[in-house]
Design an enzyme around this catalytic site. Structure first.
Site, PDB file in Angstrom:
ATOM      1  N   GLU A 194       0.828  -1.205   0.000  1.00  0.00           N
ATOM      2  CA  GLU A 194       0.000   0.000   0.000  1.00  0.00           C
ATOM      3  C   GLU A 194       0.865   1.259   0.000  1.00  0.00           C
ATOM      4  O   GLU A 194       0.717   2.150   0.841  1.00  0.00           O
ATOM      5  CB  GLU A 194      -0.978   0.003   1.175  1.00  0.00           C
ATOM      6  N   GLU A 317      -5.602  -8.155  -0.833  1.00  0.00           N
ATOM      7  CA  GLU A 317      -6.420  -7.781   0.334  1.00  0.00           C
ATOM      8  C   GLU A 317      -7.829  -7.507  -0.157  1.00  0.00           C
ATOM      9  O   GLU A 317      -8.029  -6.627  -1.000  1.00  0.00           O
ATOM     10  CB  GLU A 317      -5.862  -6.551   1.062  1.00  0.00           C
TER      11      GLU A 317
END
Length: 514
Positions: A194, A317
């Site tokens: 991320e 995710e």
């Protein structure tokens, strides 16, 4: 007055039945598509709340039955799911994780504050060796996430050397001293996580340059080279995939993508995990269409920049995310798991199968006690969640060959202004040679009947399992009788037609016979 009303009711019931009978699922078994990679059913374990500590790891000295610190009951339950792969140590935690703090005698490892999740002490009891012991016990592959956020190229390169080196370097010998003579098998390695957010708040162009820089120094023996994964986009943003696939050319095998689902459709407030109205049921499930459109857009970007399809998409995710459970540490991401989550998972599976040519891995967040968990634990007790049972139903699709499956006359399910297709389906030829079909009925109140057709023929029978419950927010709670468990399901052809009767809010996975 009663007779006309009864006649009208009977007429409406017949009309509904006739309409339901016209719904048809056609599977083209003679048109095999891409293989549904088993890692589409991958899992994710982060140093977050009780996701690892207490939930899975209790330590070798615990009275809770364990193997070298890992709970026997949890490992056994996960093995039943045929967990193919585990991602570790994060997540956002990965970008504050320094691997040297998680090796050597556990009592000598530093204790730090987990500033990402809950501000609690992290004693580093679970480190590299413990993680690989877990995946070995599960019979799974290892997906390790490197620290780009607070680490350095040297630290990342040395971690790879420590894990994979075969000769007698200082780091390889340190691994041997710590109890593992042979190299660990690192199947996948991510360069940051991320990076658009908690991993550094970078711009895609900056991260692409960083990736090129860091990847230069990521070296392993050729026979133990992992697939290297770049940090990609979030939600429906495919800018990252575009920039990366244009500018990175080495040590680059896949791009990750993340997207969570909230009942409200926004970050705050997200909405409750239980006690919700039907409007929030459909708002949650209907958002899976965004995952489908995102993957379609991402695949289009990669097809343009990578026409030979060298790069893979890892949706590493995904899952439901609700408001924190009252009374819990908000940083622990504790939430209930209900029938809605099971259907959400199955809808995701059907989408991932449809994109199996590019999507080769996904990781639900997360395995135990965190977000959309498979298992909930408390002390020495555990309970299997509805999501666990959805994964269990879909195990035959691991490494199966996808087949075209089309629903004709699919009804529209609508609540207020929100609508979605009532039924979702997938089909594949399993490794055992059987034809498997999975169907989700998202309608919370109405059942459906679906005529199954394989090519131009009607199968003789199907046999499998069904998952449903009475309430939309039915759940399995510790110390109580479970409300959501699979039951046997079968259907026989009648007069040349095989009809699947699907209860409201249900998942059915069957093997086709004849």
């Amino acid at each position: 007055m009663k007779k006309p009303l009864l006649a009208l009711a009977a007429s409406l019931a017949w009309a509904c039945a006739a309409q339901a009978a016209d719904i048809k699922l056609v599977v083209n078994a003679d048109q095999p598509g891409p293989v549904i990679h088993r890692n589409i059913y991958g899992q994710f374990a982060e140093h977050l709340g009780t996701g690892i500590y207490e939930g899975m790891w209790v330590g070798p000295e615990s009275k809770i039955p364990n193997v070298r610190g890992w709970r026997k009951d949890v490992v056994a339950a996960l093995k039943e799911l045929k967990v193919p792969l585990v991602r570790w140590p994060g997540g956002c935690f990965a970008d504050e994780y320094h691997w040297r703090e998680g090796i050597g005698p556990r009592k000598q490892r530093p204790v730090k504050v987990n500033t990402t999740w809950g501000g609690v002490a992290e004693n580093n009891a679970v480190g590299t060796h413990e993680f690989f012991d877990l995946v070995d016990q599960l019979g799974a592959e290892a997906y390790v996430n490197g620290n780009m956020g607070t680490g350095s190229p040297q630290e990342m390169a040395e971690w790879l050397e420590y894990m994979t080196a075969e000769g007698h370097s200082t780091l390889a010998d340190l691994r041997r001293k710590n109890g593992h003579d042979k190299p660990f098998k690192v199947s996948y390695f991510a360069v940051g996580n991320e990076t658009w957010g908690c991993g550094g708040n970078m711009r895609p162009e900056y991260y692409a340059d960083m990736y090129r820089h860091w990847a230069t120094f990521l070296k392993t023996p050729e026979n133990n080279r992992p697939k290297f994964v770049a940090s990609g986009g979030n939600d429906q943003d495919t800018t990252w995939e575009d920039v990366l696939s244009k500018s990175v050319r080495f040590n680059f095998d896949a791009i990750s993508h993340h997207a969570y689902t909230f009942p409200s459709g926004q970050w705050e407030p997200k909405g409750p995990a239980a006690g919700f109205p039907e409007a929030e049921w459909i708002s949650m499930l209907s958002q899976v269409s965004k995952i489908d459109s995102t993957l379609t857009k991402t695949a289009a970007v990669l097809d343009r920049n990578d026409p030979k399809k060298r790069l893979e998409i890892y949706f590493d995710e995904w899952g439901s995310w609700y408001d924190p459970e009252p009374g819990s540490n908000p940083g622990f991401l504790v939430q209930r798991n209900t029938l809605r989550d099971a259907l959400l998972a199955a809808l995701h599976f059907n989408v991932f199968h449809a994109h199996a040519d590019r999507v080769k891995m996904t990781n639900v967040a997360q395995m135990v006690n965190v977000l959309q968990a498979m298992i909930l634990t408390s002390r020495d007790k555990l309970v299997l969640t509805p999501t666990y049972h959805a994964f269990a139903l879909y195990t035959p699709f691991q490494d199966a060959t996808s087949l075209p499956a089309t629903i004709e006359n699919n009804p529209v399910y609508k609540v207020g202004a929100t609508e979605m297709p009532e039924l979702s389906a997938t089909a594949a030829r399993g490794r055992d040679g059987k034809l498997y079909v999975g169907v989700v009925n998202s309608n919370a109140t109405q059942g459906a009947e679906l005529v199954l057709q394989v090519g131009a023929n009607a199968p003789k029978s199907v046999k499998g399992r069904l998952l449903t419950a009475t309430a939309m927010d039915a759940q399995n709670e510790l110390g109580k009788a479970p409300q959501v468990t699979p039951v046997a399901y079968e259907a026989q052809a009648v007069d040349g037609r095989l009809t699947l009767k699907l209860p409201a809010k249900s998942i059915v996975v069957v093997a086709v016979e004849g």
